[in-house]
Design a protein around this motif. Structure first.
Motif, PDB file in Angstrom:
ATOM      1  N   THR A   1     -22.550  29.018   2.899  1.00  0.00           N
ATOM      2  CA  THR A   1     -23.533  29.124   3.962  1.00  0.00           C
ATOM      3  C   THR A   1     -24.843  29.720   3.468  1.00  0.00           C
ATOM      4  O   THR A   1     -24.857  30.488   2.498  1.00  0.00           O
ATOM      5  CB  THR A   1     -22.966  29.977   5.126  1.00  0.00           C
TER       6      THR A   1
ATOM      7  N   ASP B   1     -27.211  30.735  15.076  1.00  0.00           N
ATOM      8  CA  ASP B   1     -26.281  30.084  14.138  1.00  0.00           C
ATOM      9  C   ASP B   1     -25.683  31.100  13.163  1.00  0.00           C
ATOM     10  O   ASP B   1     -25.037  30.711  12.200  1.00  0.00           O
ATOM     11  CB  ASP B   1     -26.968  28.949  13.380  1.00  0.00           C
ATOM     12  N   ARG B   2     -25.912  32.384  13.411  1.00  0.00           N
ATOM     13  CA  ARG B   2     -25.370  33.500  12.630  1.00  0.00           C
ATOM     14  C   ARG B   2     -26.100  33.731  11.308  1.00  0.00           C
ATOM     15  O   ARG B   2     -25.675  34.575  10.517  1.00  0.00           O
ATOM     16  CB  ARG B   2     -23.861  33.354  12.386  1.00  0.00           C
TER      17      ARG B   2
ATOM     18  N   THR C   1     -28.532  23.533  10.499  1.00  0.00           N
ATOM     19  CA  THR C   1     -27.891  22.916  11.665  1.00  0.00           C
ATOM     20  C   THR C   1     -27.565  24.010  12.694  1.00  0.00           C
ATOM     21  O   THR C   1     -27.020  25.051  12.342  1.00  0.00           O
ATOM     22  CB  THR C   1     -26.577  22.231  11.253  1.00  0.00           C
ATOM     23  N   GLN C   2     -27.902  23.748  13.928  1.00  0.00           N
ATOM     24  CA  GLN C   2     -27.661  24.721  14.999  1.00  0.00           C
ATOM     25  C   GLN C   2     -26.363  24.410  15.749  1.00  0.00           C
ATOM     26  O   GLN C   2     -25.989  23.247  15.885  1.00  0.00           O
ATOM     27  CB  GLN C   2     -28.828  24.691  15.983  1.00  0.00           C
ATOM     28  N   PRO C   3     -25.718  25.444  16.266  1.00  0.00           N
ATOM     29  CA  PRO C   3     -24.558  25.182  17.129  1.00  0.00           C
ATOM     30  C   PRO C   3     -25.021  24.327  18.316  1.00  0.00           C
ATOM     31  O   PRO C   3     -26.114  24.559  18.851  1.00  0.00           O
ATOM     32  CB  PRO C   3     -24.140  26.580  17.601  1.00  0.00           C
TER      33      PRO C   3
ATOM     34  N   ALA D   1     -32.275  28.719  19.975  1.00  0.00           N
ATOM     35  CA  ALA D   1     -32.569  29.113  18.597  1.00  0.00           C
ATOM     36  C   ALA D   1     -34.072  29.057  18.333  1.00  0.00           C
ATOM     37  O   ALA D   1     -34.641  29.939  17.680  1.00  0.00           O
ATOM     38  CB  ALA D   1     -31.816  28.206  17.625  1.00  0.00           C
TER      39      ALA D   1
ATOM     40  N   GLY E   1     -29.906  19.297  14.909  1.00  0.00           N
ATOM     41  CA  GLY E   1     -28.677  19.232  15.698  1.00  0.00           C
ATOM     42  C   GLY E   1     -28.416  17.802  16.105  1.00  0.00           C
ATOM     43  O   GLY E   1     -29.252  16.918  15.889  1.00  0.00           O
TER      44      GLY E   1
ATOM     45  N   GLU F   1     -22.252  20.214   9.560  1.00  0.00           N
ATOM     46  CA  GLU F   1     -23.265  21.259   9.745  1.00  0.00           C
ATOM     47  C   GLU F   1     -24.069  21.539   8.477  1.00  0.00           C
ATOM     48  O   GLU F   1     -24.079  22.651   7.958  1.00  0.00           O
ATOM     49  CB  GLU F   1     -22.587  22.542  10.236  1.00  0.00           C
TER      50      GLU F   1
ATOM     51  N   GLN G   1     -26.836  22.376   5.663  1.00  0.00           N
ATOM     52  CA  GLN G   1     -27.920  23.351   5.506  1.00  0.00           C
ATOM     53  C   GLN G   1     -28.560  23.063   4.166  1.00  0.00           C
ATOM     54  O   GLN G   1     -27.850  22.818   3.189  1.00  0.00           O
ATOM     55  CB  GLN G   1     -27.362  24.780   5.473  1.00  0.00           C
TER      56      GLN G   1
END
Lengths: 619, 619
Positions: free
Chosen positions: A345, A394-395, A439-441, A448, A490, A504, A506
């Motif tokens: 990540t 997205d943390r 990528t966003q949830p 976001a 997304g 997802e 990145q």
């Protein structure tokens, strides 16, 4: 001013919604009738629950198809209203929203509508209640705020006033005039919703695609300014019908709603938030990768020309540098939050600011961090010294530091790496970080964007494009100088079981001053570059008629190309480095403002092929 | 006639799409340019792959913004076209789709457009190719099929003809006239797509919400009839842009597409499918439940007045009967497919038909069963004797039997249950099965409806309503006498992690001749009825002004009520019987045609409360 939210904005039963609204810090709620009807709590019990939670019941809504009916229907409508007044008194709700009639039997007669609303207001007044009349944009005869005001003025009763709804107003006219002239005592209630400008009927648009303020493109600060100029001092209340929010966790939605409302209040000069410098560049990007991926990522960084220049003094984190591009490479944390961070990540973005503490105070005041932090993934924060961090939806952790090289720089936490050349040893193929794409949830795409806006970045309009495994949307947050660029992507529909693309994805995009030199060197050093099919170049030739020599070079180095009125873009990609991370290298010529988005489907198909080949090799 | 599908209908890379189209039995494909560009196969390799799969390449598309441009742009456009002709020759595709210009520089000049298209056609002809010109509904100057025909007629070149697209035509006019007068040799290509009538701009509507024939509300049989009357004999080709299909498994989508096309061909009299009687009633509903749920389900059936009248001669399946309502109760199969059937399920529906074998042959001819059967859940088929079964997209088995009691009836597989009263012992509280309501897999909602239509049932328009955990849509399949009724429900957005409602609910609705007597008896016998909140009745009173006595009775027995122009409905529910199944009892008075859908949010909130209470008790 008081902040309220309509229960219809949130998913769940009434109990879920009240809990979420209170937890996010709202002062009051509008109770949507269907939520009350499905609740096992009596109105008195709802009142007590709201009181316990510190929520006022600012509005009961909606009461439909009351006014402008033939006289024989009036009695039934008044009886219906009296029953709802009973509920309101038990609830302790003082204001009833009456929206303009949509029924076929409604008559186009302002005098009749005014007279009937006056009768209703008299009855409300006897109970200590009042009526807020709202023009639905699709009302049968009354569909503009101006028309509703004309009727309220004509009815002339102190218990009858207006409910203004920003969606109904701004969906019809982007700059309404005259609202600031309505007497303040006639402005009973204000409902706020934003939206993107969509080419569809206003009813479907309103019922499915409303957004919280700032998430769409309506001029809400302008409208709010007019309404405040008129003297309105009632609640600022959100009323957003949205298909996605109706299904999303109400606790998250309520926090996002509050964040939107705070930002709107600040825009309208109604909230004192510390100003702060806009981020002026990327300090670094931190990757947290599994043991299995670490060698691939490190090897690719080296092949791209990065030098492992530093080692963290107390943790197993490496600093890789080339020009102004800085990458921290950390192992996957085994601690807090690790179970939620599957695979590799981009765990943190560090922005540079002349006044990091002020930037963070500002972001915190605008709720840029979730109220309940879930913790980030990887070595975030700890790795980077003591800078406080926000956690994006997205943390990804967002850190804000003083510019690199200034006193007190985060880099002091690193010592020179053993066996590494000096920091400046890079041959300068790559010069910096161009953008980071995350990528966003699915449920949190809209909110976001506002987190990045709270940091002072500006948002692009939302773009949408087809890709092999479904439609993609994207929105970019940048500073005015385009030194910081974060692209949120997304899917338009939540992915299902069949999703053979990179899950997802990145990626980090580095800038090159000579994309071909960078590609050649990367290849010579064994970087796993992404092969681009010949068909792509044949189409480029057909469309743009490039010089054969240029076309050959593009093809030789798997470089993709696009141009617009402002300039050109050249870019190439690596293969997947682990489960979902990859790199891109870009050279922009002139004022090209796109993101090479037209090439994304080609990139996605190429990544899928590589993975299929790897599976074959393994299998 | 040949059947084709545009690759843009399907999700995935070109390789995925070609595999799926071939597996579903298509004769040819339209290759969408972006799919080719992203492919690593050369056009010659694509040609070879298609040949291996038995697919012709019927069209290459689209070529945009060619005609009606200022003369200085023509050279560049012709150069672009020649490069695409190269690709087509390598591909072995003879026809190029040229869609009407949308670019700002396009000129409103039919003579110019015709002249330029004629030049293009001359060049195509030299290569053995031809040009199919299509009016986009949002074309800048040419947006109707009639206008495109006028230009083609004027250009008058044998290598230039029309591409007709049912969406572009029927989105603008529901009954076009004159198509049957176009000379057959000018009809080069036909693209078919359906849609619901949506209140939105035609461009967004077309790009996001097209459907396969029969899934929407366009009169495709009518249009196809006109085009065939004109003498068109080219491929029937599907071109559907749909946000959900773009993300769904292409193998399933391709089968659904073929099913739609076969049904359309039959409607237009172009396909010889055996006719068959429409199902005339429910034979039974089969429930397959886990050991943990079996006692609850059996107890509830007994409390509702069902008698355990039969035991299967060779398997652990019980027959429960009351009036014409028959329920088979089976254990969860431990065999084939069991791992895909989580928890309790309505595993089979049996319909009655005067000629089951003919019904099944017809359904099979219309691909009502998935080409690759995945097997159903539970004791399906085996439990019920030898009747062949279809498998619906949600994996419910559909069996077709001769009416109950006729010679050879499925019930011969059952012997009288030990200790049970005679079959006719029911006190007649419930009289039959009113409807079965089944949640559909998100990606397969559209196609499921066509499976039931293939069995001769008619489909309602799609309804949509808000519910506590998101928007719900539903569509009902019925026979003309309303003796069979299957309601398909789904969410408008795919559910995410926060979904506290009943997961994928399924329920059986039984008919009662006296709903209050049925409710009283059920309660007296200990059935777990669903409590309905007082607020619901207060609202009913406000809205409808019911007699106080009736209101009291409704409330006493937790019966919900609705009425429309045609009549009234009274209904009550049980709590959840296991993981997702529950029962409903309904009494319809007069010609009430709704499904009490307005009450669904109340029912859903009540089910959630019950489960929360159970969790509390357990926790």
């Amino acid at each position: 001013m008081r902040r309220s939210i309509a229960t219809v904005c949130l998913s769940g039963t009434l109990a879920d919604k009240l809990d979420a609204a209170a937890a996010a810090g709202f002062d009051g709620v509008e109770i949507f009738e269907n939520d009350l009807i499905a609740s096992a709590w009596s109105p008195a019990e709802i009142r007590a629950r709201c009181a316990d939670l510190g929520l006022a019941i600012d509005l009961y809504q909606p009461f439909r198809d009351f006014e402008g009916v033939p006289q024989d229907l009036l009695a039934a409508n008044l009886r219906r209203a009296e029953r709802k007044f009973d509920v309101m008194q038990e609830l302790g709700a003082r204001t009833l929203l009456v929206c303009s009639s949509v029924a076929a039997q409604a008559v186009d007669d302002d005098a009749l509508a005014a007279e009937q609303l006056r009768v209703l207001a008299e009855r409300a007044e006897r109970r200590g209640l009042r009526i807020a009349y709202e023009a639905l944009a699709w009302g049968r005869h009354v569909s503009t705020w101006g028309h509703s005001w004309e009727i309220v003025r004509r009815a002339d009763h102190p218990a009858l006033g207006l409910c203004l709804d920003s969606f109904h107003i701004l969906s019809r006219e982007s700059r309404p005039s005259g609202i600031d002239l309505v007497p303040a005592e006639k402005l009973f209630f204000l409902q706020l919703a934003d939206a993107h400008r969509l080419d569809m009927g206003v009813l479907s648009w309103s019922r499915h695609h409303r957004l919280f303020p700032g998430q769409g493109s309506f001029d809400l600060p302008g409208l709010l300014g007019q309404i405040l100029a008129a003297g309105y001092r009632g609640p600022l209340s959100l009323e957003v019908f949205n298909d996605v929010f109706r299904q999303a966790d109400p606790r998250q939605t309520a926090v996002a709603a509050m964040r939107s409302l705070l930002a709107l209040q600040e825009s309208a000069g109604q909230l004192d938030v510390p100003s702060a410098p806009v981020p002026s560049g990327f300090g670094y990007v931190e990757l947290s990768v599994t043991e299995a991926s670490r060698a691939t990522v490190a090897g690719t960084l080296a092949a791209l020309g990065f030098v492992r220049s530093g080692e963290h003094r107390s943790r197993p984190v490496e600093l890789w540098q080339q020009g102004e591009a800085r990458v921290l490479l950390a192992g996957r944390s085994q601690g807090r939050g690790a179970e939620r961070c599957d695979g590799d990540t981009i765990s943190a973005l560090a922005f540079e600011s002349a006044d990091p503490q002020r930037s963070l105070r500002r972001a915190a005041a605008l709720l840029a961090a979730p109220a309940v932090s879930e913790g980030g993934c990887g070595e975030t924060g700890e790795a980077a010294g003591k800078a406080a961090a926000l956690t994006a939806p997205d943390r990804t952790a967002i850190l804000i530091h003083r510019p690199f090289g200034e006193p007190g720089c985060w880099s002091r936490a690193f010592k020179q790496a053993e066996g590494a050349g000096p920091t400046a040893a890079s041959d300068g193929r790559l010069t910096g970080i161009d953008q980071v794409t995350l990528t966003q949830p699915f449920d949190r795409f809209e909110e976001a964007a506002l987190v990045y806006r709270a940091l002072g970045l500006s948002l692009s309009e939302e773009a949408e494009y087809p890709a092999p495994f479904g439609l993609i949307r994207s929105r970019t947050a940048t500073d005015p100088a385009q030194r910081v660029r974060v692209t949120l992507i997304g899917t338009l529909e939540r992915r299902g079981e069949w999703s053979p693309g990179v899950p997802e994805p990145q990626h980090v995009t580095f800038t090159a001053s000579d994309v071909f030199a960078a590609a050649r060197a990367a290849r010579d050093h064994g970087a796993p570059l992404l092969p681009i099919p010949h068909n792509y170049y044949a189409d480029l030739d057909a469309r743009l008629g490039l010089e054969p020599e240029l076309l050959d070079r593009l093809q030789e180095f798997d470089v993709l190309y696009d141009r617009d009125e402002g300039g050109e873009v050249y870019h190439f990609f690596t293969g997947l480095l682990g489960s979902r991370i990859f790199f891109e290298v870009v050279q922009r010529v002139g004022a090209y403002r796109g993101a090479g988005v037209a090439d994304t489907p080609v990139r996605m198909a190429a990544h899928r092929r590589l993975r299929q080949q790897h599976s074959l090799l393994r299998g």
